[in-house]
Design an enzyme around this catalytic site. Sequence first.
Site, PDB file in Angstrom:
ATOM      1  N   HIS A  52     -44.187  13.068 -20.816  1.00  0.00           N
ATOM      2  CA  HIS A  52     -43.686  11.799 -20.287  1.00  0.00           C
ATOM      3  C   HIS A  52     -44.720  10.697 -20.483  1.00  0.00           C
ATOM      4  CE1 HIS A  52     -40.207  13.608 -18.173  1.00  0.00           C
ATOM      5  NE2 HIS A  52     -41.023  14.621 -17.960  1.00  0.00           N
ATOM      6  N   ARG A  85     -45.248   7.064 -33.412  1.00  0.00           N
ATOM      7  CA  ARG A  85     -46.472   6.338 -33.715  1.00  0.00           C
ATOM      8  C   ARG A  85     -46.454   5.907 -35.175  1.00  0.00           C
ATOM      9  NH1 ARG A  85     -48.220  10.611 -30.610  1.00  0.00           N
ATOM     10  NH2 ARG A  85     -48.996  11.796 -32.383  1.00  0.00           N
ATOM     11  N   GLU A 109     -41.116  15.237 -33.326  1.00  0.00           N
ATOM     12  CA  GLU A 109     -42.121  14.813 -34.306  1.00  0.00           C
ATOM     13  C   GLU A 109     -42.210  15.817 -35.451  1.00  0.00           C
ATOM     14  OE1 GLU A 109     -45.073  12.343 -31.260  1.00  0.00           O
ATOM     15  OE2 GLU A 109     -45.526  14.419 -31.771  1.00  0.00           O
TER      16      GLU A 109
END
Length: 347
Positions: free
Chosen positions: A17, A158, A260
């Site tokens: 989180h 990212r 990811e």
Amino acid sequence: MHVYIRVDGSTSIGTGHVMRCVLLAEMLIQAGAAVSFLMRTGQGHLCDWMEQKGFQVFSMREGTFTQSEDADEVIAILNDQARLDWMIVDHYGLDEQWDNKIRPHVRHIAVIDDLANRKHTCKLLLDQNYAPNFEQRYDSLVPSSCQLFLGPSYLLLRPEFLHIRQLVRKRAGNIERLLVFYGGSDPTNETMKVLEALEFSRINGIYVDVVVGNANPVRSAIQEQCARLNFQYHCQIDYLSLLMDGADFSFGAGGVTMWERCYLGLPSVVTIVADNQRESTEATARFGAIWNIGFYDDVCVQDYVNVLHRALINPISMVKMSERALRLLGNSTEAGMHPVVKTILEG
């Protein structure tokens, strides 16, 4: 614009989180917003680490509190602040009861969720997971005016992931490098189970990267085990994307890092380490983008040995899994401002 984020991380909760909120905060700051965090302390909390990264963190009392008590503590903090534009909440223990108590003190509320199991009073909701009927599952849980950002196409990534995805290699299916990462805290200690499985399997000629976070209570023992087995040990790193790109197969949990890995087409076996991961992990396995080994309580060292053997002798399966993972995440935000960030800034 000032954005406040209510989120917790600990040894028991995990760090997922916090990490996704940090990523969203970095995007907002880059776009010109000011961001502050409100977080409870406790074993394995990340308040100090986040302050070292330059974030303003309001540390809340350690312990378990009712939603009303939590909101009161947040309001006491907010009352000392000059500008109160957005409150972002990423917390399974908070719902519309908390929202309604906070609403008079901020202009807007945004929610990050995975579960779709409780009502929220918010202007914006983000759930980046893939699940059955994911586009409809919040219909009765939020106001009709709420802007919904649902599914993997809204994955928070990212910048380095976006860059690597543009150059991602086509995987041949052969396994020469393994990645082991079960989140920042790994509360079920899957890392140690996998290390035992790798030792038992006596793998030769395979490079192994093992990643842990500072919140992992047995990280020292893992480091010692890695040194003994000649595996590469990494702690609280900021280059996980590079390790994922370089790996041929991965052991990991559900949650953010599962997405990811899929985004970079990394074949992986996923262990469900919390109930909130079950639905999305099972759905992603049915799509063919991962192997689901099951709930951690039912997974033993021999199961990890067996799944590693299965991966090593099935290069075609590895290729197909990689292709399915890339397809599932194929429409994720590739460039430009994330839609959630844009919506918050437009306020």
